[in-house]
Design a protein around this motif. Structure first.
Motif: not given
Length: 224
Positions: A62, A65-66, A68-69, A72, A78, A82-83, A86
């Motif tokens: 996890t 994943e964050i 790599r998020w 952007g 980012p 999108e954020h 979220w």
């Protein structure tokens, strides 16, 4: 060519560490708005680093994943839209709350722009009459009436945190006791500086004498 290698968790932790260190390095921005945002960025970088490190210890996939998020879609961070979506889904308690936050953000941005324009004159006589800084480390609220005074005050506060963090509890008590005596008596402070300047430089410690093995030992007398 731009590096397209995905950001790893370690990469992001190092970037956050550099951001935090940059946030409290001198010299500091003269503009109060820039100074405040830099301090805020430093506090948020510290928080994000601690949270990401803790997550990596229990859920490394996890954390990856964050990380790599964070790149952007274009490798430039980012996407705000999108954020925001979220945030509306997972953080806000209602759609109206997101709208209120957005309205507050616009209002604060307009106020910041006005303050920056006023501060361009250089002092309170030509614009803003007071600037306030809230320290994210200890919660202290500091105010100043000129741009130069603001920058000096907040830089000194950050430097004080740097010194404070190097002292243990006992050293802090002794240090504060001395400071109270000094700061309450300007004459005492000046005379302490005079005394300090008069002190001779410490002499280097003498190295222990080395015995020459080629010199025979002297006979030792004995008592009868």
């Amino acid at each position: 060519m731009k590096d397209t290698t995905p950001t790893s968790t370690q990469d992001l932790l190092e970037e956050l560490a550099r951001m935090h260190m940059r946030s409290h390095s001198t010299p500091s921005p003269q503009n109060p708005e820039a100074f405040g945002w830099r301090a805020t960025a430093g506090v948020m970088a510290a928080l994000a680093a601690r949270a990401l490190y803790s997550l990596d210890t229990v859920a490394p996939s996890t954390a990856t994943e964050i990380s790599r998020w964070f790149d952007g879609p274009l490798g430039e961070g980012p996407m705000p839209e999108e954020h925001t979506a979220w945030t509306a889904r997972f953080v806000a308690r209602s759609e109206g709350e997101v709208e209120r936050w957005a309205a507050d953000a616009k209002r604060d941005s307009r106020e910041a722009a006005r303050n920056a324009a006023r501060a361009a004159g250089g002092d309170a006589a030509e614009g803003w009459d007071r600037a306030e800084f809230r320290c994210g480390l200890c919660g202290a609220r500091l105010t100043a009436t000129t741009t130069a005074a603001y920058a000096t005050l907040v830089t000194a506060h950050h430097d004080a945190h740097f010194v404070w963090d190097k002292l243990d509890a006992g050293a802090r008590d002794g240090f504060l006791s001395v400071l109270r005596q000094v700061l309450e008596a300007d004459d005492l402070f000046r005379q302490l500086l005079v005394i300090a300047k008069q002190q001779p430089a410490p002499e280097p410690a003498a190295s222990p004498a080395t015995k020459d093995p080629t010199v025979p030992a002297q006979p030792q007398g004995s008592s009868r």
